[in-house]
Write a protein that holds these residues in place. Structure first.
Motif, short mmCIF file in Angstrom:
data_model
loop_
_atom_site.label_atom_id
_atom_site.label_comp_id
_atom_site.label_asym_id
_atom_site.label_seq_id
_atom_site.Cartn_x
_atom_site.Cartn_y
_atom_site.Cartn_z
N GLY A 185 9.16 35.71 -25.65
CA GLY A 185 8.61 35.28 -26.94
C GLY A 185 8.49 36.40 -27.96
N PHE A 186 8.93 37.61 -27.59
CA PHE A 186 8.78 38.78 -28.46
C PHE A 186 10.14 39.35 -28.89
N LEU A 187 11.20 38.61 -28.69
CA LEU A 187 12.54 39.17 -28.92
C LEU A 187 12.78 39.58 -30.37
N TRP A 232 18.70 40.86 -12.04
CA TRP A 232 19.08 41.82 -13.07
C TRP A 232 17.89 42.61 -13.59
N ARG A 233 16.73 41.99 -13.62
CA ARG A 233 15.55 42.71 -14.11
C ARG A 233 15.19 43.87 -13.19
N PRO A 281 23.08 35.47 -12.24
CA PRO A 281 23.77 35.72 -13.52
C PRO A 281 22.78 35.91 -14.65
N ILE A 282 23.16 36.78 -15.58
CA ILE A 282 22.31 37.09 -16.73
C ILE A 282 22.89 36.40 -17.96
N THR A 283 22.04 35.71 -18.72
CA THR A 283 22.49 34.99 -19.91
C THR A 283 22.64 35.95 -21.09
N ASP A 284 23.26 35.48 -22.16
CA ASP A 284 23.39 36.30 -23.36
C ASP A 284 22.02 36.68 -23.91
N LYS A 285 21.09 35.73 -23.91
CA LYS A 285 19.75 36.00 -24.42
C LYS A 285 19.06 37.07 -23.60
N GLN A 286 19.21 36.99 -22.29
CA GLN A 286 18.61 38.00 -21.41
C GLN A 286 19.30 39.34 -21.57
N MET A 318 17.67 45.69 -25.85
CA MET A 318 16.55 46.10 -26.68
C MET A 318 15.49 46.84 -25.87
N ALA A 319 15.29 46.41 -24.63
CA ALA A 319 14.31 47.08 -23.77
C ALA A 319 14.73 48.53 -23.49
N TYR A 320 16.02 48.73 -23.19
CA TYR A 320 16.51 50.10 -22.98
C TYR A 320 16.32 50.94 -24.24
N ARG A 321 16.58 50.35 -25.41
CA ARG A 321 16.45 51.12 -26.64
C ARG A 321 15.00 51.50 -26.91
N LEU A 322 14.08 50.58 -26.72
CA LEU A 322 12.67 50.89 -26.94
C LEU A 322 12.18 51.92 -25.92
N PHE A 323 12.70 51.85 -24.70
CA PHE A 323 12.28 52.78 -23.65
C PHE A 323 12.81 54.18 -23.92
N ASN A 324 14.05 54.28 -24.43
CA ASN A 324 14.64 55.60 -24.65
C ASN A 324 15.49 55.59 -25.92
#
Length: 368
Positions: A51-53, A230-231, A272-277, A283-289
Motif C-alpha cells: 500500500g506504500f508503493l 523472492w522476498r 514467480p514474482i509479478t511485475d508489481k512485486q 524500489m526497496a533496494y534503492r531506498l536501502f542503498n
C-alpha cells in the motif's frame, strides 16, 4: 570469517516469517529512515508495503537522480560458449539438455565485436557456460586481450575462479565481475544443482570475496527470482551486499534482478514474482542503498523496463543475444533463455530519451 560463516548464523524460515510479519507502521518507518537497516529492508519488501508503493516510488526516484542523474548506463552481453558441466535444472545450458553446443574462437569473437561496436556499445559483459576445461582462465584472457582496445569497460560473468585467476584477468582489463548465488537457501540449494562445480554452495558464495582480494573494481550479485520465495532471497542478497560493503569498502557493487525466463527444459518457478512485486523490490533496494547500481536485462518486457528506469534502475542491456555468435550469426538452438525486450539499440536509446533520461555508453575507462 567469510560471508558463508555469517549467513549460517541465520535461519531461512525464521527470516522469512519475520518479513511476512512486518506491519504498515514498520514500512512507514523504513521509508522515513535516512539510512534504512536490514530490518527496514524486510519491511520494504514485505506484503505490508504494497500500500506504500507510490511513496516508495517518489523517494526511489529522488535518491536515484541525486546519485546517478537522469542516466541509464548501457551494456551488452557477449556469450562465448554454451558448453557447461553443471546440471542446473532451471538453465537452458544445463549439461543434461540436448542442445547444440558452441565455443567461439577469437576470430569469431572479433566478428561479434564489429557488430557491437557499430551499435555503439563501449561496455561489454563476457558470458559463458561453466565448463572449466574448455573455457578456462587462459581462454578468457585471450579473449579479453583481443577485445580490450575496443571497449572502455569489460565485465565477466563466467564460472567462479580463484584469486590468482581473477588477478590475471584484472591485469588484462576486466574491472567488473558478476556471480549470482541463484538462491541463498543453502538447505535447498542442492535440489537445483545436481552436478558440476556449481554444487559447491560455499565456493560460489565466497566468490565476491575472492574478486575483492584480487583487486576487482566492481562486483555484481543477485538471486534468480523464482527459485525460492523472492522476498527471502532478496533479503539475503541485501545482507550479502551489506556485508561486502563493510569488509571491502573500496569496491563498487551492483544488484541484478534476473527473473526466470522460458528455456530448454521443463522447470517451472516455485514462487514467480509479478511485475508489481518486481517494482517493489527495485524500489526497496534503492531506498536501502542509494549508491548501488541496479541492473535490469532484456529478460524483462519493454513496458516494464520503461517503468523501471524511473524507480531505481541504473543499468540496462539492449538488443541482447543469449547464444554464442548471436550477433554476427544467429542460431536460436544455442540460446540460454528467451529474451523479452527485443527492441533494437536505436529503439532502446529512443525509449530512454522519451523518459527524459540519457543513455550512457561509457562509464569509465578500465585502465585509468
Amino acid at each position: 570469517m567469510s560471508f558463508y560463516d555469517h549467513i549460517l548464523t541465520y535461519d531461512w524460515d525464521t527470516e522469512e516469517q519475520s518479513i511476512f510479519s512486518k506491519t504498515e507502521a514498520d514500512v512507514a518507518r523504513a521509508i522515513a529512515a535516512e539510512r534504512p537497516t536490514l530490518e527496514d529492508f524486510k519491511a520494504l519488501i514485505s506484503p505490508a508495503a504494497e500500500g506504500f508503493l507510490d511513496q516508495m516510488a517518489i523517494k526511489a526516484q529522488q535518491l536515484t537522480q541525486q546519485r546517478f542523474g537522469r542516466t541509464i548506463q548501457m551494456y551488452v552481453p557477449l556469450y562465448l560458449s554454451n558448453f557447461c558441466t553443471n546440471n542446473c535444472i532451471y538453465c537452458g545450458f544445463s549439461s543434461h539438455n540436448a542442445i547444440k553446443r558452441k565455443k567461439l574462437t577469437v576470430d569469431e569473437v572479433m566478428l561479434e565485436i564489429e557488430v557491437l561496436k557499430k551499435w555503439g556499445f563501449r561496455h561489454i559483459l563476457i558470458v559463458s557456460g561453466e565448463a572449466p576445461k574448455l573455457t578456462d582462465t587462459a581462454y578468457y584472457k585471450e579473449i579479453v586481450d583481443a577485445i580490450r582496445p575496443h571497449f572502455a569497460q569489460i565485465s565477466l560473468e563466467v564460472q567462479p575462479l580463484e584469486v590468482e585467476e581473477y588477478k590475471t584477468l584484472s591485469d588484462s582489463g576486466v574491472s567488473f565481475v558478476c556471480v549470482y548465488q541463484e538462491t541463498y537457501n543453502h538447505k535447498v540449494y542442492p535440489q537445483f544443482h545436481l552436478q558440476g562445480k556449481k554444487m559447491d554452495y560455499r565456493y560460489r558464495l565466497e566468490t565476491p570475496e575472492r574478486c575483492a582480494q584480487a583487486g576487482m573494481r566492481k562486483m555484481g550479485i543477485g538471486a534468480l527470482l523464482g527459485l525460492q520465495n523472492w522476498r527471502t532471497d532478496s533479503y539475503f542478497t541485501a545482507m550479502h551486499m551489506n556485508w561486502m560493503e563493510k569488509h571491502y569498502w573500496m569496491m563498487k557493487f551492483s544488484i541484478s534482478l534476473p527473473r526466470l525466463r522460458p528455456h530448454v527444459g521443463a522447470f517451472m518457478p516455485k514462487d514467480p514474482i509479478t511485475d508489481k512485486q518486481m517494482a517493489q523490490l527495485i524500489m526497496a533496494y534503492r531506498l536501502f542503498n542509494p549508491e548501488v547500481d541496479i541492473s535490469l536485462s532484456t529478460r524483462e518486457s519493454s513496458e516494464f523496463r520503461d517503468l523501471a528506469m524511473r524507480i531505481g534502475v541504473t543499468t540496462m542491456s539492449a538488443a541482447s543475444s543469449t547464444e554464442p555468435g548471436g550477433y554476427a550469426t544467429h542460431d536460436v538452438e544455442l540460446e540460454q533463455f528467451s529474451i523479452n525486450d527485443g527492441r533494437s539499440v536505436e529503439e532502446m536509446a529512443a525509449a530512454i530519451r522519451a523518459q527524459n533520461y540519457e543513455p550512457v555508453w561509457k562509464d569509465w575507462d578500465s585502465w585509468l
